[in-house]
Design a protein around this motif. Structure first.
Motif, PDB file in Angstrom:
ATOM      1  N   LEU A  85     -17.829 -16.956 -29.648  1.00 23.21           N
ATOM      2  CA  LEU A  85     -17.443 -16.865 -28.785  1.00 23.21           C
ATOM      3  C   LEU A  85     -17.537 -14.515 -28.233  1.00 23.21           C
ATOM      4  N   LYS A  86     -18.125 -13.782 -27.592  1.00 30.27           N
ATOM      5  CA  LYS A  86     -18.043 -12.602 -26.727  1.00 30.27           C
ATOM      6  C   LYS A  86     -17.129 -12.116 -27.519  1.00 30.27           C
ATOM      7  N   PRO A  87     -17.192 -10.356 -27.485  1.00 33.02           N
ATOM      8  CA  PRO A  87     -15.530  -9.956 -27.355  1.00 33.02           C
ATOM      9  C   PRO A  87     -15.709 -10.538 -26.370  1.00 33.02           C
ATOM     10  N   TYR A  88     -13.514 -10.773 -26.020  1.00 30.13           N
ATOM     11  CA  TYR A  88     -12.786 -11.394 -24.712  1.00 30.13           C
ATOM     12  C   TYR A  88     -13.239 -12.316 -23.882  1.00 30.13           C
ATOM     13  N   GLY A  89     -14.636 -13.148 -24.320  1.00 26.77           N
ATOM     14  CA  GLY A  89     -14.655 -14.326 -24.248  1.00 26.77           C
ATOM     15  C   GLY A  89     -14.045 -15.607 -24.617  1.00 26.77           C
ATOM     16  N   ALA A  90     -14.373 -16.639 -23.254  1.00 22.19           N
ATOM     17  CA  ALA A  90     -13.512 -18.005 -23.421  1.00 22.19           C
ATOM     18  C   ALA A  90     -14.438 -18.760 -23.503  1.00 22.19           C
ATOM     19  N   ILE A  91     -13.519 -20.384 -23.853  1.00 24.98           N
ATOM     20  CA  ILE A  91     -14.038 -21.603 -23.929  1.00 24.98           C
ATOM     21  C   ILE A  91     -12.924 -22.957 -23.340  1.00 24.98           C
ATOM     22  N   GLN A  92     -13.075 -23.482 -22.691  1.00 28.74           N
ATOM     23  CA  GLN A  92     -12.368 -24.010 -22.280  1.00 28.74           C
ATOM     24  C   GLN A  92     -12.798 -25.825 -22.207  1.00 28.74           C
ATOM     25  N   ILE A  93     -11.954 -26.503 -22.973  1.00 25.95           N
ATOM     26  CA  ILE A  93     -12.468 -27.942 -23.130  1.00 25.95           C
ATOM     27  C   ILE A  93     -11.989 -28.831 -22.008  1.00 25.95           C
ATOM     28  N   ASP A 111      -8.091  -9.499 -34.555  1.00 26.34           N
ATOM     29  CA  ASP A 111      -6.801 -10.543 -33.707  1.00 26.34           C
ATOM     30  C   ASP A 111      -7.055 -12.493 -34.276  1.00 26.34           C
ATOM     31  N   GLU A 112      -5.906 -13.121 -33.979  1.00 18.37           N
ATOM     32  CA  GLU A 112      -6.111 -14.316 -34.131  1.00 18.37           C
ATOM     33  C   GLU A 112      -6.132 -14.827 -32.375  1.00 18.37           C
ATOM     34  N   PRO A 113      -7.309 -15.710 -31.978  1.00 18.89           N
ATOM     35  CA  PRO A 113      -7.458 -15.770 -30.775  1.00 18.89           C
ATOM     36  C   PRO A 113      -6.600 -16.022 -30.777  1.00 18.89           C
ATOM     37  N   TYR A 114      -6.571 -16.359 -28.874  1.00 21.93           N
ATOM     38  CA  TYR A 114      -5.294 -17.387 -27.949  1.00 21.93           C
ATOM     39  C   TYR A 114      -5.366 -17.862 -27.506  1.00 21.93           C
ATOM     40  N   GLU A 133     -12.120  -6.724 -28.910  1.00 23.00           N
ATOM     41  CA  GLU A 133     -12.932  -5.971 -28.368  1.00 23.00           C
ATOM     42  C   GLU A 133     -14.465  -5.907 -28.339  1.00 23.00           C
ATOM     43  N   THR A 134     -14.122  -6.333 -29.778  1.00 28.05           N
ATOM     44  CA  THR A 134     -15.569  -5.684 -30.147  1.00 28.05           C
ATOM     45  C   THR A 134     -15.906  -6.095 -31.089  1.00 28.05           C
TER      46      THR A 134
END
Length: 102
Positions: free
Chosen positions: A39-47, A73-76, A10-11
């Motif tokens: 990646l910003k907090p709660y950000g995501a990327i897709q390939i 926390d580890e990314p999802y 979140e931060t």
């Protein structure tokens, strides 16, 4: 197939240092990042791997290296495959797993 990486913090920013794609024989197919990205907090990327791209085979793998400036926390991570002929379809979701490397 789509590889999705989500920052669960979140931060804090999540730095993605490497996204590499390997085929079933363990050979590198493609490197997706020329340089690290944050990646910003709660950000995501897709390939996205197009359906007609069969270079990976049935057991293709992604390796994702990441870091952060502090403890987070580890990314999802998940790989999603959707397809099928005509009106029939299939879908598969595979969650990322942490692996140790020397």
């Amino acid at each position: 197939m789509t590889l999705s990486i989500h920052n669960t913090s979140e931060t804090a920013a999540l730095v993605i240092e490497r996204i590499d794609y390997f085929n079933v024989a363990g050979q590198l197919i493609e490197k997706y990042l020329p340089r690290a990205i944050a990646l910003k907090p709660y950000g995501a990327i897709q390939i996205v791997i197009p359906q007609e791209d069969t270079r990976g085979g049935l057991g293709a793998n992604f390796i994702v290296d990441w870091s952060s400036a502090g403890a987070i926390d580890e990314p999802y991570l998940e790989a999603i495959m959707i397809g099928g002929p005509g009106t029939q379809g299939y879908s598969l979701v595979s969650l990322g797993r942490k692996v140790s490397r020397p």
